[in-house]
Design a protein around this motif. Structure first.
Motif, short mmCIF file in Angstrom:
data_model
loop_
_atom_site.label_atom_id
_atom_site.label_comp_id
_atom_site.label_asym_id
_atom_site.label_seq_id
_atom_site.Cartn_x
_atom_site.Cartn_y
_atom_site.Cartn_z
N ILE A 104 0.49 -1.55 0.48
CA ILE A 104 -0.28 -0.46 0.24
C ILE A 104 0.70 1.04 -0.17
CG2 ILE A 104 -1.86 1.26 0.99
CD1 ILE A 104 -3.08 -1.18 -0.19
N ASP A 108 1.38 7.63 -1.17
CA ASP A 108 0.07 8.26 -1.80
C ASP A 108 -0.66 9.07 -0.28
OD1 ASP A 108 0.45 7.41 -4.31
OD2 ASP A 108 -0.53 6.26 -4.05
N ALA A 196 -7.02 0.44 4.56
CA ALA A 196 -7.25 -1.14 2.74
C ALA A 196 -7.19 -2.67 2.91
CB ALA A 196 -5.56 -0.51 2.50
N GLN A 241 -5.76 -4.68 -7.46
CA GLN A 241 -4.84 -3.28 -7.50
C GLN A 241 -5.89 -2.15 -7.65
OE1 GLN A 241 -1.44 -5.21 -10.00
NE2 GLN A 241 -0.65 -3.77 -9.67
N SER A 242 -7.21 -2.75 -8.06
CA SER A 242 -7.66 -1.66 -8.17
C SER A 242 -8.12 -0.73 -7.60
CB SER A 242 -9.22 -2.17 -9.07
OG SER A 242 -10.60 -1.08 -9.02
N THR A 243 -7.73 1.02 -7.87
CA THR A 243 -7.82 1.77 -6.52
C THR A 243 -9.39 1.81 -6.50
OG1 THR A 243 -7.45 3.95 -7.26
CG2 THR A 243 -5.77 2.50 -6.23
N GLN A 245 -11.00 4.29 -7.65
CA GLN A 245 -11.69 6.06 -7.47
C GLN A 245 -12.26 6.36 -8.69
OE1 GLN A 245 -9.42 7.61 -5.83
NE2 GLN A 245 -10.47 9.25 -6.15
N ASP A 440 -10.25 4.91 -12.21
CA ASP A 440 -9.01 4.77 -11.74
C ASP A 440 -8.68 5.58 -13.32
OD1 ASP A 440 -8.84 3.50 -9.66
OD2 ASP A 440 -9.21 1.42 -10.70
N LYS A 481 -13.15 2.21 -2.13
CA LYS A 481 -12.47 2.55 -2.60
C LYS A 481 -10.60 2.14 -1.62
CE LYS A 481 -11.15 7.52 -2.37
NZ LYS A 481 -10.75 8.72 -2.69
N LEU A 482 -9.72 1.67 -2.18
CA LEU A 482 -8.03 1.54 -1.86
C LEU A 482 -8.20 3.46 -1.06
CD1 LEU A 482 -6.58 -1.74 -3.89
CD2 LEU A 482 -7.18 -0.94 -0.82
N SER A 485 -2.50 3.64 -3.77
CA SER A 485 -2.22 2.56 -4.66
C SER A 485 -2.18 1.22 -4.02
CB SER A 485 -1.19 3.54 -5.91
OG SER A 485 -0.09 3.57 -5.47
#
Length: 998
Positions: A104, A108, A196, A241-243, A245, A440, A481-482, A485
């Motif tokens: 993680i 960011d 996360a 891996q998809s955030t 967003q 994303d 969402k994460l 990233s």
């Protein structure tokens, strides 16, 4: 033996519980086999994508019976979900699937906490921390604080343009010191990582994989995810891996911006020289200036030959137009996406924009199905680069079908989001505008609002989705969402067919090793060997039962751990039987000899198993994945083998003797083996020192000159196990892949058969992401295509087939950062085991000379194993890479060597106390001679087991087994000729010093 009834009760109960636990595994396998047969019946192999469809059919069937009662044990009834939860879990290497470590991005998170500040000290500290991380064992946050402190000057972390923001108001104020702010930021980072972790856990739960495992790794922001059995690896990695967003932007019409593309194209002509102009340049300085200008323009994007040599840098890349009145500016190839964005965002091009369009945001859409084309959009941006509406307002998301039958995702927003959405759609309706739905940074759809303002907060995303894509998108939006990233810094992908081969080879080696050990015990000890075999079979039942009951994951190294446990568990019975033979030889009565034999062997058995157990425990603490599986089975095996050897074997012997039976504890052939042996070992110690010294010096010379074949675990990189239809030359493949237009540097090694290669490259090792992984696989396929006739790229990378025989069978990636951490953990594991064992032996034997001898022998064994690997890895016909499995082998060698040494030391201590009139050298020689039968018997049995795994086991553990074989041979030698002589010399030197002083 006291309390025989209690031992019988425990043995019966343990056995029944183990059978009970394993019954769920057998039932689950039966049900899944049935699901597979149903899928094969419904979907013939003539259908397109039949493997994927069969997999989906199996999953649907199993889901349909998830809550049905499928298993009855007495009055207890169990649903399929309950049966599956209680069944033994197979690891990645046996079942196939995905194992990843996600990092993680703390960088960011820090940017978000600082509200994406432009403070130069803050941003410089972030960059400096990224550099520090390459050679640091600190967390990113620790390195950020170090970097910030080094350059901050008068700047404080509590500055209004760093962490004293509206979002953190109440937790941070302008009067706080940097140390106080650091505590708050540390807590916020940890909260974000926990967030996360929860988001990922929810996504995995929705994904529907059986027996998933997700866990945080310390405080570094790393999260381990294991998905055994998952076949669609691309889908799984995308999900992880998809955030998520999600953003909603107003979009310009395509025709509004097409004239801008024409102006940009003219400006770029003056910057990006044509090939003809470049060829006319005679001055080297002029060439350098041109290249520099192009590099500056393209940023990090690779310079595409088409783009640089083009007459019209933008127009020559256009492959299609959008529809009139729509939001698409033009269509481009996916490979040109980064180049186009760098062109359009360059200062020379953006200077062409009028004031009202100054903040335009260019974005691409999803690649079209069965095409490499993507649409270019121009979104209405703003000074803060913040969308009018974000996905944070989404409270629910579901996959559904549109009226035309296409998959889409419906969303429901909260009250705040519903109000903004109504305003946005109202304005778009009034201007006949478009609203782009961006996930994303990819535009999924940009519909025209044609039905008026949308009230209530309901909306949908359409984007030519497959059913799985719609399901996954709904899942990630629902999970949230994460906070940052998530990069894959270590991954292991094993195809299901390779996993099945591992099961077959592991089972074969297991059965062969078991049969050989069972026969050897009967051959050497006669009837009592049968009792030992019964205890050993119960031991195996208990190991599998406990593994199943604990929910532990069985891996290929785990099977090796079980087989090794079988070999080592013989040691306890051998110790007991040899002591009983000695007592009988002394003329003791039969029952008394048995009683004393068990009693006298107990100390050696416990000491030997505790030292092995300590190294296995350290392996469990420091190891990850398969190594932890190996340590788990070894620890369980040590406990169960102690119980069966000490109690069950004794129970069977007493039962037979009490019925009037007679046991000789040998056969006609082995009756007089190793009898009346008296070897003067200490006289030969100087020769042994010379031999060992020469071997170690040669090994060290090779280590310093040749080094070791370090695997990606320690240096970072990507490894692909590729199988070909025909035999291929590893050196030829290495040459092909090392060309400048492929990877520049690569290494191919034969693993097992000549058609099976392990290919390793450090190409773009510092870069992560699906695009980079895809690029490397594509380059690999293109370079290998001449050796893979009639194989498509899709078949080459396919990971869904249970019967795959050609292409990528396994892929493994380790980033340099985590490689450093693995190396560090391995060092501490070995050092920790040596310290713990030194202290244990010191505690048990009360003299530091014993500890010195044991540790000297361990160092001797480790150096020789390393030397052998350094000398032979270049020509051995199997992989001898130094990886985490090799560290497991080294620690096992340490445990085995100590096991042997401790048994000898126990006998020396016993004889020293019994024969006080003997000279110490006589005590040592007689002790070594008396334990020779046990030492050689145990070593031979263990070697037989290891050789069976080495010959019949999988290619992936052949190097691991070779290290153990060398270790057992050297460990047996060192317990006789290194450990004991070193101990003797140090004792003798101390005694001589005392005499001299007196």
């Amino acid at each position: 033996m006291q309390n025989k009834g209690l031992v019988k009760l425990f043995a019966v109960l343990f056995g029944l519980v183990s059978i009970y636990q394993l019954s769920f595994t057998f039932k689950a396998n039966q049900i899944e086999k049935n699901a597979e047969e149903i899928a094969i019946t419904k979907i013939p192999d003539t259908e397109e994508n039949y493997r994927v469809k069969r997999s989906a059919e199996e999953a649907n069937y199993l889901e349909s019976i998830a809550t049905d009662t499928v298993f009855n044990i007495g009055i207890a009834k169990f649903t399929y979900n309950e049966v599956k939860a209680k069944a033994m879990n197979l690891g990645l290497d046996l079942k196939g699937g995905l194992n990843v470590i996600l990092q993680i991005s703390v960088k960011d998170i820090l940017k978000g906490l600082a509200n994406h500040t432009t403070n130069p000290a803050f941003n410089q500290a972030l960059d400096n921390a990224s550099e520090l991380q390459k050679d640091s064992q600190n967390t990113y946050l620790e390195d950020f604080f170090i970097a910030f402190d080094a350059i901050k000057g008068d700047t404080k972390l509590a500055s209004p343009d760093i962490f004293y923001t509206k979002e953190l108001d109440g937790e941070i104020n302008g009067t706080m010191s940097d140390d106080e702010v650091k505590q708050v930021i540390g807590r916020k980072i940890d909260e974000s990582i926990v967030s996360a972790f929860e988001v990922l856990r929810k996504r995995i739960d929705e994904f529907g994989v059986t027996s998933p495992n997700i866990q945080r790794l310390g405080t570094s922001g790393r999260i381990l995810v294991e998905l055994p059995g998952v076949k669609d690896v691309e889908r799984a990695t995308s999900l992880l891996q998809s955030t998520a967003q999600l953003e909603f932007w107003d979009a310009y019409k395509g025709e509004q911006f097409f004239p801008f593309l024409a102006q940009a194209n003219e400006v770029l002509k003056e910057i990006v020289d044509t090939q003809e102009t470049t060829e006319e340049l005679k001055s080297e300085d002029a060439e350098d200036a041109t290249d520099s200008k192009i590099d500056e323009l393209l940023g990090d994007a690779e310079t595409d030959s088409t783009a640089v040599a083009s007459v019209n840098p933008i127009f020559d890349l256009i492959k299609g137009q959008g529809y009139p009145g729509g939001p698409v500016l033009a269509k481009f190839e996916l490979k040109d996406r980064e180049t186009l964005l760098n062109y359009l965002n360059s200062k020379e091009v953006r200077a062409l924009l009028p004031a009202e369009q100054r903040y335009v945001k260019f974005a691409f859409g999803k690649p079209e199905k069965n095409s490499e084309l993507v649409d270019l959009y121009a979104l209405v941006g703003n000074r803060d680069n913040v969308p009018p509406l974000s996905g944070a307002v989404v409270t629910d998301a579901r996959n559904q079908f549109s009226p035309t039958g296409k998959s889409e995702v419906s969303m429901q927003m909260n009250a705040k989001g519903a109000k903004i959405w109504e305003e946005m759609t109202g304005e778009a309706y009034a201007t006949k505008g478009n609203i782009a739905i961006v996930l994303d940074n990819i535009v999924y759809s940009a519909p025209t609002v044609s039905t008026g303002p949308i009230a209530g907060g309901s909306s949908s995303i359409s984007g030519d989705f497959t059913l799985n894509e719609a399901i996954d998108l709904a899942n990630v939006l629902r999970a949230g969402k994460l906070p940052a990233s998530a990069d894959i810094i270590q991954s292991d992908v094993v195809g299901p067919s390779l996993g099945q081969e591992a099961i077959d080879s592991g089972s074969m080696s297991f059965l062969i090793a078991l049969v050989l050990v069972l026969l050897w015990m009967v051959f050497y000890y006669g009837k009592v060997g049968v009792f030992s075999d019964i205890a050993m079979l119960l031991n195996i039942l208990l190991i599998f039962g406990i593994l199943s009951g604990l929910g532990a994951v069985l891996t290929l190294p785990g099977i090796a751990g079980i087989v090794l446990t079988i070999g080592m568990s013989v040691d306890a019975n051998v110790l007991i039987f040899e002591r009983i033979r000695e007592e009988i030889a002394k003329g003791k009565a039969y029952k008394e000899a048995i009683q004393d034999g068990f009693s006298n062997a107990l100390s050696s058995i416990l000491d030997a198993n505790i030292t092995t157990g300590l190294t296995a425990l350290i392996l469990f603490v420091f190891g990850t994945g398969p190594i932890k599986g190996f340590a788990t089975t070894l620890l369980i095996g040590i406990g169960t083998s102690l119980f069966t050897a000490i109690f069950i074997t004794r129970l069977l012997i007493d039962w037979y003797v009490n019925r009037g039976g007679k046991l000789n504890f040998s056969t006609f052939i082995t009756k007089n083996l190793f009898r009346n042996i008296n070897v003067e070992f200490l006289r030969k110690r100087k020769i042994a020192y010379i031999i060992s010294g020469v071997i170690i010096v040669i090994g060290l010379g090779s280590l310093f000159s040749n080094g070791l074949d370090q695997g990606v675990d320690f240096v970072g990189g990507r490894t692909y196990q590729v199988r070909f239809a025909q035999d291929v030359s590893a050196s030829e493949i290495t040459s092909v892949l090392s060309k400048p237009d492929v990877f520049g540097s690569a290494d191919a090694k034969t693993v097992g058969e000549a058609n099976n290669l392990k290919i390793t490259t450090k190409y773009k090792v510092d870069e992560t992401g699906k695009e980079v992984d895809e690029e490397i696989r594509s380059k690999l396929f293109t370079a290998l295509q001449p050796y893979l006739p009639n194989l498509t790229y899709e078949a080459f990378i396919d990971n869904t087939s249970d019967t795959k025989t050609v292409g990528i069978m396994e892929q493994y990636k380790v980033s340099p950062t985590i490689a450093d951490d693995i190396k560090q953990a391995s060092f501490w594991a070995i050092l920790g085991s040596l310290i713990v064992v030194f202290l244990y032996i010191l505690l048990r034997f009360k003299r530091w000379q014993y500890s010195l001898g044991a540790v000297a022998a361990v160092f001797h064994d480790v150096l020789i194993v390393l030397g052998v690997f350094s000398i032979t890895y270049r020509f051995m016909p199997f992989s001898m890479e130094i990886d985490q499995a090799f560290i497991a082998a080294i620690l096992t060698v340490i445990g085995y060597s100590l096991n042997d040494t401790v048994v000898v030391f126990d006998r020396i201590r016993e004889y020293f106390n019994e024969h006080t009139s003997w000279e110490f050298n006589k005590v040592v020689d007689v002790s070594l001679s008396s334990t020779l039968s046990r030492t050689l018997n145990t070593s031979l049995t263990t070697l037989v087991v290891l050789l069976a795994i080495f010959i019949f086991g999988g290619d992936s553990i052949r190097g691991f087994m070779f290290a153990l074989i060398v270790g057992v041979i050297v460990g047996t030698y060192s317990s006789l000729f290194i450990a004991t002589p070193v101990m003797f010399d140090s004792v003798q030197k101390l005694e001589d010093k005392k005499k001299k002083n007196s």
